[in-house]
Design a protein around this motif. Structure first.
Motif, PDB file in Angstrom:
ATOM      1  N   CYS A 196      14.191  -4.670  11.785  1.00  0.00           N
ATOM      2  CA  CYS A 196      14.496  -6.057  11.423  1.00  0.00           C
ATOM      3  C   CYS A 196      13.258  -6.757  10.883  1.00  0.00           C
ATOM      4  CB  CYS A 196      15.033  -6.815  12.639  1.00  0.00           C
ATOM      5  SG  CYS A 196      16.670  -6.312  13.180  1.00  0.00           S
ATOM      6  N   GLU A 197      12.141  -6.558  11.580  1.00  0.00           N
ATOM      7  CA  GLU A 197      10.892  -7.186  11.146  1.00  0.00           C
ATOM      8  C   GLU A 197      10.494  -6.702   9.758  1.00  0.00           C
ATOM      9  OE1 GLU A 197      11.537  -5.916  14.035  1.00  0.00           O
ATOM     10  OE2 GLU A 197      10.836  -7.236  15.650  1.00  0.00           O
ATOM     11  N   LEU A 198      10.724  -5.415   9.489  1.00  0.00           N
ATOM     12  CA  LEU A 198      10.404  -4.860   8.174  1.00  0.00           C
ATOM     13  C   LEU A 198      11.261  -5.509   7.093  1.00  0.00           C
ATOM     14  CD1 LEU A 198       8.976  -2.898   6.301  1.00  0.00           C
ATOM     15  CD2 LEU A 198      10.608  -1.125   7.005  1.00  0.00           C
TER      16      LEU A 198
ATOM     17  N   TYR B 204      12.563  -8.555   7.040  1.00  0.00           N
ATOM     18  CA  TYR B 204      12.054  -9.902   6.769  1.00  0.00           C
ATOM     19  C   TYR B 204      10.730  -9.850   6.014  1.00  0.00           C
ATOM     20  CZ  TYR B 204      15.525 -12.309   9.664  1.00  0.00           C
ATOM     21  OH  TYR B 204      16.696 -12.830  10.168  1.00  0.00           O
ATOM     22  N   ALA B 205       9.885  -8.884   6.362  1.00  0.00           N
ATOM     23  CA  ALA B 205       8.605  -8.741   5.666  1.00  0.00           C
ATOM     24  C   ALA B 205       8.823  -8.395   4.198  1.00  0.00           C
ATOM     25  CB  ALA B 205       7.760  -7.667   6.347  1.00  0.00           C
ATOM     26  N   LEU B 206       9.723  -7.476   3.920  1.00  0.00           N
ATOM     27  CA  LEU B 206       9.989  -7.090   2.537  1.00  0.00           C
ATOM     28  C   LEU B 206      10.589  -8.252   1.734  1.00  0.00           C
ATOM     29  CD1 LEU B 206      11.441  -3.492   3.060  1.00  0.00           C
ATOM     30  CD2 LEU B 206       9.157  -4.119   2.244  1.00  0.00           C
ATOM     31  N   ALA B 207      11.401  -9.067   2.390  1.00  0.00           N
ATOM     32  CA  ALA B 207      11.965 -10.235   1.694  1.00  0.00           C
ATOM     33  C   ALA B 207      10.856 -11.178   1.252  1.00  0.00           C
ATOM     34  CB  ALA B 207      12.949 -10.954   2.612  1.00  0.00           C
ATOM     35  N   LEU B 208       9.885 -11.429   2.136  1.00  0.00           N
ATOM     36  CA  LEU B 208       8.785 -12.324   1.778  1.00  0.00           C
ATOM     37  C   LEU B 208       7.898 -11.693   0.711  1.00  0.00           C
ATOM     38  CD1 LEU B 208       7.508 -15.071   2.466  1.00  0.00           C
ATOM     39  CD2 LEU B 208       5.989 -13.855   4.046  1.00  0.00           C
ATOM     40  N   ILE B 209       7.666 -10.389   0.820  1.00  0.00           N
ATOM     41  CA  ILE B 209       6.826  -9.690  -0.155  1.00  0.00           C
ATOM     42  C   ILE B 209       7.430  -9.769  -1.554  1.00  0.00           C
ATOM     43  CG2 ILE B 209       6.089  -7.360  -0.851  1.00  0.00           C
ATOM     44  CD1 ILE B 209       5.633  -6.802   2.157  1.00  0.00           C
ATOM     45  N   SER B 210       8.742  -9.861  -1.634  1.00  0.00           N
ATOM     46  CA  SER B 210       9.404  -9.878  -2.944  1.00  0.00           C
ATOM     47  C   SER B 210       9.288 -11.221  -3.646  1.00  0.00           C
ATOM     48  CB  SER B 210      10.888  -9.522  -2.786  1.00  0.00           C
ATOM     49  OG  SER B 210      11.585 -10.550  -2.087  1.00  0.00           O
ATOM     50  N   THR B 211       8.803 -12.259  -2.939  1.00  0.00           N
ATOM     51  CA  THR B 211       8.708 -13.580  -3.559  1.00  0.00           C
ATOM     52  C   THR B 211       7.577 -13.615  -4.583  1.00  0.00           C
ATOM     53  OG1 THR B 211       7.207 -14.409  -1.834  1.00  0.00           O
ATOM     54  CG2 THR B 211       9.573 -14.713  -1.488  1.00  0.00           C
ATOM     55  N   THR B 212       7.709 -14.494  -5.548  1.00  0.00           N
ATOM     56  CA  THR B 212       6.685 -14.634  -6.579  1.00  0.00           C
ATOM     57  C   THR B 212       5.762 -15.818  -6.311  1.00  0.00           C
ATOM     58  OG1 THR B 212       8.203 -15.970  -7.931  1.00  0.00           O
ATOM     59  CG2 THR B 212       8.160 -13.589  -8.333  1.00  0.00           C
TER      60      THR B 212
ATOM     61  N   CYS C 112       0.835  -1.200   0.000  1.00  0.00           N
ATOM     62  CA  CYS C 112       0.000   0.000   0.000  1.00  0.00           C
ATOM     63  C   CYS C 112       0.871   1.252   0.000  1.00  0.00           C
ATOM     64  CB  CYS C 112      -0.906  -0.013   1.236  1.00  0.00           C
ATOM     65  SG  CYS C 112      -1.875   1.501   1.442  1.00  0.00           S
ATOM     66  N   SER C 113       0.577   2.165  -0.892  1.00  0.00           N
ATOM     67  CA  SER C 113       1.379   3.386  -1.016  1.00  0.00           C
ATOM     68  C   SER C 113       1.241   4.302   0.195  1.00  0.00           C
ATOM     69  CB  SER C 113       0.979   4.158  -2.280  1.00  0.00           C
ATOM     70  OG  SER C 113       1.197   3.389  -3.440  1.00  0.00           O
ATOM     71  N   HIS C 114       0.182   4.119   0.982  1.00  0.00           N
ATOM     72  CA  HIS C 114      -0.073   4.997   2.117  1.00  0.00           C
ATOM     73  C   HIS C 114       0.229   4.344   3.458  1.00  0.00           C
ATOM     74  CE1 HIS C 114      -2.707   6.613  -1.157  1.00  0.00           C
ATOM     75  NE2 HIS C 114      -2.128   7.730  -0.765  1.00  0.00           N
ATOM     76  N   ALA C 115       0.857   3.182   3.440  1.00  0.00           N
ATOM     77  CA  ALA C 115       1.239   2.530   4.692  1.00  0.00           C
ATOM     78  C   ALA C 115       2.246   3.398   5.440  1.00  0.00           C
ATOM     79  CB  ALA C 115       1.820   1.151   4.412  1.00  0.00           C
ATOM     80  N   ASP C 116       2.189   3.361   6.773  1.00  0.00           N
ATOM     81  CA  ASP C 116       3.058   4.197   7.599  1.00  0.00           C
ATOM     82  C   ASP C 116       4.438   3.550   7.737  1.00  0.00           C
ATOM     83  OD1 ASP C 116       4.143   6.011   9.320  1.00  0.00           O
ATOM     84  OD2 ASP C 116       2.752   5.642  10.981  1.00  0.00           O
ATOM     85  N   ILE C 117       5.183   3.563   6.650  1.00  0.00           N
ATOM     86  CA  ILE C 117       6.489   2.908   6.634  1.00  0.00           C
ATOM     87  C   ILE C 117       7.470   3.625   7.559  1.00  0.00           C
ATOM     88  CG2 ILE C 117       8.426   2.234   5.163  1.00  0.00           C
ATOM     89  CD1 ILE C 117       6.478   2.000   2.853  1.00  0.00           C
ATOM     90  N   GLU C 118       7.362   4.933   7.648  1.00  0.00           N
ATOM     91  CA  GLU C 118       8.285   5.698   8.503  1.00  0.00           C
ATOM     92  C   GLU C 118       8.245   5.192   9.946  1.00  0.00           C
ATOM     93  OE1 GLU C 118       7.303   8.267   4.995  1.00  0.00           O
ATOM     94  OE2 GLU C 118       6.163   7.001   6.379  1.00  0.00           O
ATOM     95  N   ASN C 119       7.049   4.960  10.452  1.00  0.00           N
ATOM     96  CA  ASN C 119       6.903   4.494  11.833  1.00  0.00           C
ATOM     97  C   ASN C 119       7.444   3.073  11.989  1.00  0.00           C
ATOM     98  OD1 ASN C 119       5.930   4.831  14.568  1.00  0.00           O
ATOM     99  ND2 ASN C 119       4.289   3.414  14.038  1.00  0.00           N
ATOM    100  N   ILE C 120       7.215   2.228  10.995  1.00  0.00           N
ATOM    101  CA  ILE C 120       7.718   0.854  11.055  1.00  0.00           C
ATOM    102  C   ILE C 120       9.247   0.852  11.056  1.00  0.00           C
ATOM    103  CG2 ILE C 120       7.757  -1.377   9.900  1.00  0.00           C
ATOM    104  CD1 ILE C 120       5.018  -0.720   8.730  1.00  0.00           C
ATOM    105  N   ILE C 121       9.863   1.716  10.255  1.00  0.00           N
ATOM    106  CA  ILE C 121      11.324   1.807  10.210  1.00  0.00           C
ATOM    107  C   ILE C 121      11.870   2.164  11.584  1.00  0.00           C
ATOM    108  CG2 ILE C 121      13.260   3.159   9.311  1.00  0.00           C
ATOM    109  CD1 ILE C 121      11.686   3.392   6.683  1.00  0.00           C
ATOM    110  N   ARG C 122      11.221   3.092  12.264  1.00  0.00           N
ATOM    111  CA  ARG C 122      11.693   3.519  13.585  1.00  0.00           C
ATOM    112  C   ARG C 122      11.534   2.422  14.629  1.00  0.00           C
ATOM    113  NH1 ARG C 122       9.063   8.350  12.028  1.00  0.00           N
ATOM    114  NH2 ARG C 122       7.184   7.703  13.156  1.00  0.00           N
TER     115      ARG C 122
END
Length: 385
Positions: A215-217, A219-227, A201-211
């Motif tokens: 680490c969890e972010l 791992y989440a991005l790695a799984l999201i990149s799978t096909t 989602c383009s409007h997800a609060d990524i800034e807050n997750i980064i802070r």
């Protein structure tokens, strides 16, 4: 020249990016691998295996001799070395070498099902039991593959992972080993939105997750990149980083009010009705859109009680949200039904549509069929059970 040496030449010669750690100069060509055997009852070291960059081998239980063997090493590597081997070997003693842990990198670099050939959950697959030297060789093979995979990642993805993970012991050794360069945390959220456009989602609060959960972010991005939507986060990762699942849900299964290219496509109930079942419209009953209302409520994770007349299309109201969630967050939906024959009918009907994400587990199954169904759930092959 061996593949390993060619990789090291690439690390030391081809990249000019600044290393994450500048306090001590570390040479990636001077590495060692260590593995120990610890008694289950006495918690003491019974055996130590080690190999060095020059193919020298150490096999003894003497820690003092091990340190002599490793005295010129800049990187000490191993599988789960940070949270296990290093505690027994070094304790709180200060040392100049960096620890490279192959365990924590593997789910990041090999998230795609069927996962890395050297791993089974969080363990190395070994053909020799209780042989620490052999385990060192397996860990070296794994690290070799991890370095090669890292080098194959787009520069933007390398920057994202490096910036998220640079401050954590589990990752900083590897990042220094490959001479990874971190980017600016101020621009990291926008870099993630650009790299994973149409996947989150383009409007997800990524800034807050980064802070709060970098680490969890990662791992989440790695799984999201799978096909392959059947790829799942390993159980040991979820144990150590339980926030991974919630972050994936925030990024991929929380529809924004503003609308974006991802939510308008992947989280739209009409789009997915057509995608999975081939229907253009939901069924209505006396003019009431019961099916659509129930599906929307389920997708929005609301608590609901749906009472439909016979033939009102109840099955679709939980099957469609389950299939959507299986694709978006690689999740599992458990359906409890009092009728065993109905379970089979529903699974068979989905299979006729080419949907193989569902399994049934009940008392009518023989032990082998039941075991196979449970294994499919554990392997991520089933989104509905």
């Amino acid at each position: 020249m061996s593949l390993w040496n060619r990789i090291l030449d690439t690390i030391n010669g081809a990249d000019n990016k600044p290393a994450l750690s500048q306090e001590v100069s570390h040479d990636a060509s001077r590495y060692g691998f260590v593995d120990i055997e610890v008694g289950l009852k006495d918690k003491k070291i019974h055996d130590i295996g080690a190999i060095r960059w020059d193919d020298a081998v150490f096999h003894s239980a003497d820690k003092r001799e091990l340190m002599i063997f490793l005295k010129d090493v800049d990187f000490i590597c191993g599988h789960n070395i940070i949270n296990h081997d290093a505690r027994y070997l070094f304790g709180d003693v200060t040392h100049n070498f960096l620890l490279v842990d192959t365990l924590f990198l593997s789910p990041l670099l090999f998230p795609e099902r069927p996962y890395h050939r050297l791993l089974k959950d969080d363990k190395l697959i070994s053909d020799q039991m209780n042989n620490p030297v052999n385990d060192c060789e397996k860990a070296r093979d794994l690290l070799m593959d991890e370095v090669a995979r890292w080098k194959s990642l787009p520069a933007s993805v390398q920057t994202i992972f490096s910036t998220l993970l640079q401050d954590f012991d589990e990752f900083k050794g590897f990042l220094s080993f490959v001479n990874a360069g971190a980017g600016s945390k101020k621009s990291l959220a926008e870099l993630i939105r650009t790299e994973y456009n149409d996947k989150i989602c383009s409007h997800a609060d990524i800034e807050n997750i980064i802070r709060q959960q970098p680490c969890e972010l990662a791992y989440a991005l790695a799984l999201i990149s799978t096909t392959d939507h059947r790829s799942i986060t390993p159980a040991w990762v979820l144990h150590n980083y339980p926030g991974v699942e919630n972050i994936i849900r925030l990024l991929r299964h929380t529809k924004c009010a503003e609308g974006c290219s991802y939510c308008d496509k992947d989280l739209d109930v009409h789009v997915n009705l057509k995608r999975f079942f081939g229907f253009d419209e939901f069924r209505t009953y006396e003019g009431e859109p019961l099916q659509e209302n129930a599906v929307r409520a389920a997708v929005e994770r609301k608590s609901l009680l749906a009472i439909f007349p016979t033939g009102g299309g109840k099955s679709l109201t939980f099957q469609l949200p389950a299939l959507m969630e299986g694709r978006s967050v690689h999740g599992l939906t458990v359906v409890i039904s009092p009728l065993q024959s109905l379970m089979k009918d529903q699974v068979d009907n989905l299979a006729e549509r080419g949907i193989t994400d569902a399994v049934t587990i009940n008392g009518l199954l023989d032990p082998i069929s039941r075991s196979e169904a449970i294994q499919r759930v554990m392997d991520g092959e089933a989104g509905i059970a």
